[in-house]
Each structure stands twice: as C-alpha cells, then as structure tokens.
Design an enzyme around this catalytic site. Structure first.
Site, PDB file in Angstrom:
ATOM      1  N   ARG A 164       0.884  -1.173   0.000  1.00  0.00           N
ATOM      2  CA  ARG A 164       0.000   0.000   0.000  1.00  0.00           C
ATOM      3  C   ARG A 164       0.915   1.215   0.000  1.00  0.00           C
ATOM      4  NH1 ARG A 164      -5.304   1.737   1.820  1.00  0.00           N
ATOM      5  NH2 ARG A 164      -5.179   3.755   2.872  1.00  0.00           N
ATOM      6  N   ASN A 222      -8.216   7.985  -7.032  1.00  0.00           N
ATOM      7  CA  ASN A 222      -7.792   6.617  -7.346  1.00  0.00           C
ATOM      8  C   ASN A 222      -8.962   5.624  -7.362  1.00  0.00           C
ATOM      9  OD1 ASN A 222      -8.144   6.707  -4.549  1.00  0.00           O
ATOM     10  ND2 ASN A 222      -6.070   6.022  -4.047  1.00  0.00           N
ATOM     11  N   ASP A 283     -16.303   9.320  -1.528  1.00  0.00           N
ATOM     12  CA  ASP A 283     -15.061   9.117  -0.784  1.00  0.00           C
ATOM     13  C   ASP A 283     -14.716  10.457  -0.145  1.00  0.00           C
ATOM     14  OD1 ASP A 283     -12.684   8.097   0.200  1.00  0.00           O
ATOM     15  OD2 ASP A 283     -11.677   7.970  -1.743  1.00  0.00           O
ATOM     16  N   SER A 287      -7.793  13.303   0.362  1.00  0.00           N
ATOM     17  CA  SER A 287      -7.178  12.010   0.649  1.00  0.00           C
ATOM     18  C   SER A 287      -5.882  12.195   1.429  1.00  0.00           C
ATOM     19  CB  SER A 287      -6.883  11.276  -0.662  1.00  0.00           C
ATOM     20  OG  SER A 287      -8.066  11.018  -1.379  1.00  0.00           O
ATOM     21  N   CYS A 323     -15.906   3.896   0.412  1.00  0.00           N
ATOM     22  CA  CYS A 323     -14.782   2.990   0.671  1.00  0.00           C
ATOM     23  C   CYS A 323     -14.234   3.118   2.087  1.00  0.00           C
ATOM     24  CB  CYS A 323     -13.683   3.201  -0.357  1.00  0.00           C
ATOM     25  SG  CYS A 323     -13.141   4.908  -0.526  1.00  0.00           S
TER      26      CYS A 323
END
Length: 366
Positions: A164, A222, A283, A287, A323
């Site tokens: 990740r 993403n 989302d 981020s 998510c």
C-alpha cells in the site's frame, strides 16, 4: 537493446532487460513531478492511462494484481466466484479450507490503513497463512535501500507481497523485480482491491455485476480510476460527478472509453447525474497527502455532499457506497451513512473476501 540480466531465486530463474520498464517508470515519475493532474493535490502521471501490468515481468508462479484491466472479464469473474465461495466457507465456520497453509505474506505500508491491514492479515490467517506487517519506519521504501532490492529480498522470504504505497511507479517497480506475486493494496493512482470488493457487494445487493449505473460523487481520485478500469471489462454506465478541475485522469477516461464496453462520463451536476443510479458512491474530499488542502476542498466541493435529498433524487433503488473512512458531515451526511440504503459495512467486510479470491488466483491456487 541492453543485454538481459537474470535473478535466480532458489525456485526459479527470471530474466529482464534493464532498459524497458525501468526507463518507462523513470519517465512516468518525471511526468508526475512536472505535469501532475493539472490541479491541486496528488500528482498523477500524464502516462497514467497506459499503466499496464503486461509490461511487468510476471512472477515465477501465478500473477501480479496491479490493475483491474490487466485481466479479462472472465478472469475477473473467476476471482469473484472464488471470493464468494470462500466467503461462504468462512461464514459456515468451515476450518478445512487452508490454501495458504505454510505460506507467508509480506505487507508493505508507506500509507497507514486500518481496513487494508486487517482485511489482508485476517484473511490470510483464516486461510492458513502468516502475514508480516512492515510499516513505513521499518521498510523505508526507496530510502534506506532501492525498491528493486527490497522486492528481490522479500520475494525470497515470502510467497506473496502486498504493498500500500503512494507512488504508482513504486508498485510497478516492486512487481518488476519480485519473483513472488505482488498485490496492489492501493497507490495514489488506483485501488483495484477496493473495487473488486465493491463490485462483489453490488452483486450481493443488486443481483448483477453488469448493466448497472454507478455514480461517483466527489473527487476524481484513485477510486474513480479503478472504477473506470473496471468499466473497461464490465458493462455499466459510470458517471463521475465532480467540481470543475477535479475530474479523473484524462488518459484513464480515454482508456475506458476506447474499450467500448461501458458508457463513462463526467458531470458537474450531481443531482442530474444520480438520476436512476443503482449506486451512489463517494469518498473523502481530501485524501491522505492532501490534508493541508482540506479547507480549500470543502469550499470547492460545496454542493457535492451526498445528502438525503441527493439519494432521493437518485431514486428508491439506489444504494449508498463509501470505501471508508467516512468524514460524516463532510462528503456525506450521518443520515445517509445510517440509512437503509447504505451498504458500506457489507462493502468493508467484502474487502477481506474479495482479496482472498484475488490472492488465491495470484498464487496459482485456484
């Protein structure tokens, strides 16, 4: 053309040419540093739409899992079928199915995560294996030693590597040099394991993988790139509803459109976009790596919050997906998260099951 060199773990011999993928990755890093995505936030290489696992050396056995569309529709369906079968075994407390017995998984994290770590580690353990966590301070990817050296060493110790990471080029380089399968647990460019869990959840709740309308409301990030690559294999109507300047990568949009499988589009009107949606997805607006932009993004994303009114505009058939983690009151309301339309915790659970299916196929055990 440069002469081929070989890496020869005890189990196999692999050869690669030092000019091909390595030069491509260097070019993409330069493009990401200079071009980015044409907006604030995480840089995405101008060549992102050409990312392909087919350019990367395969492992000694099995396959890497780097992008959804590295696989055919039939191969993806086979992974999902396996995920569903294994989920049923685990739900029935069947302790006999241990395909990972005697095997180990190295888990590399340059980005911390609760769901990714726990879903991979627990899933691998439940199927008989041992997972090893390597955090940012332990691994220091590309700092203490080159990524390609880390990949070759870990592959000699472990049967599989999950990573990740921030830069997508790092996952490509890791796979290029690893003789064990490499699983993309997330990069700034895509998140293929998440989308496999998502479409598995869609099948459970809506009854089909295809002929669905999915509307993503928020940043073209993403998650959107992975949905676009899935739309290149599964037939759907996919819409990204986002503010101007926050559209997904143009090359990835073009890739999905060129596949000729699905209808993919961008809208700047979320209420118009969600009409007739089977899934309304969102989302976080900022981020990891973008938190210094949180206030700026909250201003720019006004009108793109998933509210009860937006779900009502979508229709009674619409399901809400996220998510996670969710910033309740920011990109979605608490009422939507807790509503009967929300399937986000089934979606979160399916991360483990979808990844089990992916790993079984990646190791050639299906």
């Amino acid at each position: 053309m440069p002469a081929a060199t070989c890496a020869s773990p005890a189990s196999s011999m692999r050869c690669f040419r030092p000019g091909g993928v390595q030069q491509l990755m260097a070019a993409r890093r330069a493009a990401a540093a200079t071009a980015g995505s044409g907006r604030r936030g995480l840089a995405v290489s101008a060549a992102a739409g050409t990312y392909s696992g087919k350019e990367v050396n395969p492992p000694a056995k099995g396959n890497h899992f780097l992008h959804i569309d590295d696989f055919s529709r039939e191969e993806l369906l086979a992974m999902l079928d396996t995920a569903i079968e294994v989920k049923a075994k685990l739900k029935a407390d069947d302790q006999s199915f241990k395909p990972f017995a005697g095997k180990s998984l190295a888990m590399i994290f340059t980005k911390p995560s609760m769901r990714t770590r726990v879903s991979f580690e627990t899933g691998f353990f439940k199927l008989g294996g041992t997972a090893i966590y390597l955090g940012p301070d332990t691994i220091q990817l590309g700092k203490r030693e080159p990524t390609k050296d880390i990949a070759r060493v870990l592959a000699r110790y472990n049967d599989m590597i999950m990573a990740r990471l921030f830069a997508h080029e790092d996952i490509l380089e890791m796979a290029q040099y690893s003789s064990s399968p490499v699983i993309n647990g997330l990069t700034d460019y895509n998140h293929p394991c998440q989308i496999m869990a998502d479409i598995m959840t869609v099948k459970e709740h809506i009854g089909r993988y295809e002929d669905i309308k999915v509307v993503y409301v928020g940043d073209g990030n993403n998650i959107v790139h992975s949905w676009l690559r899935l739309a290149a294999r599964f037939k759907m109507d996919f819409v990204c509803a986002c503010p101007k300047g926050f559209e997904p990568d143009k090359a990835t949009m073009a890739l999905a459109q060129a596949a000729g499988v699905s209808s993919v589009s961008v809208s700047h009107d979320p209420f118009e976009a969600v009409k007739g949606a089977d899934v309304v997805y969102t989302d976080v607006w900022a981020s990891m790596g973008q938190k210094d932009e949180a206030d700026y993004r909250r201003q720019r994303f006004q009108g793109f919050q998933v509210t009860e009114d937006l779900m009502k505009a979508a229709g009674p058939q619409a399901r809400f997906m996220h998510c996670l983690p969710a910033e309740r009151g920011v990109e979605c309301t608490d009422g939507v998260v807790e509503s009967p339309a929300s399937i986000i915790f089934d979606q979160a659970e399916n991360r483990m099951h979808a990844q089990n299916g992916i790993m079984i196929h990646a190791m050639g055990l299906a």
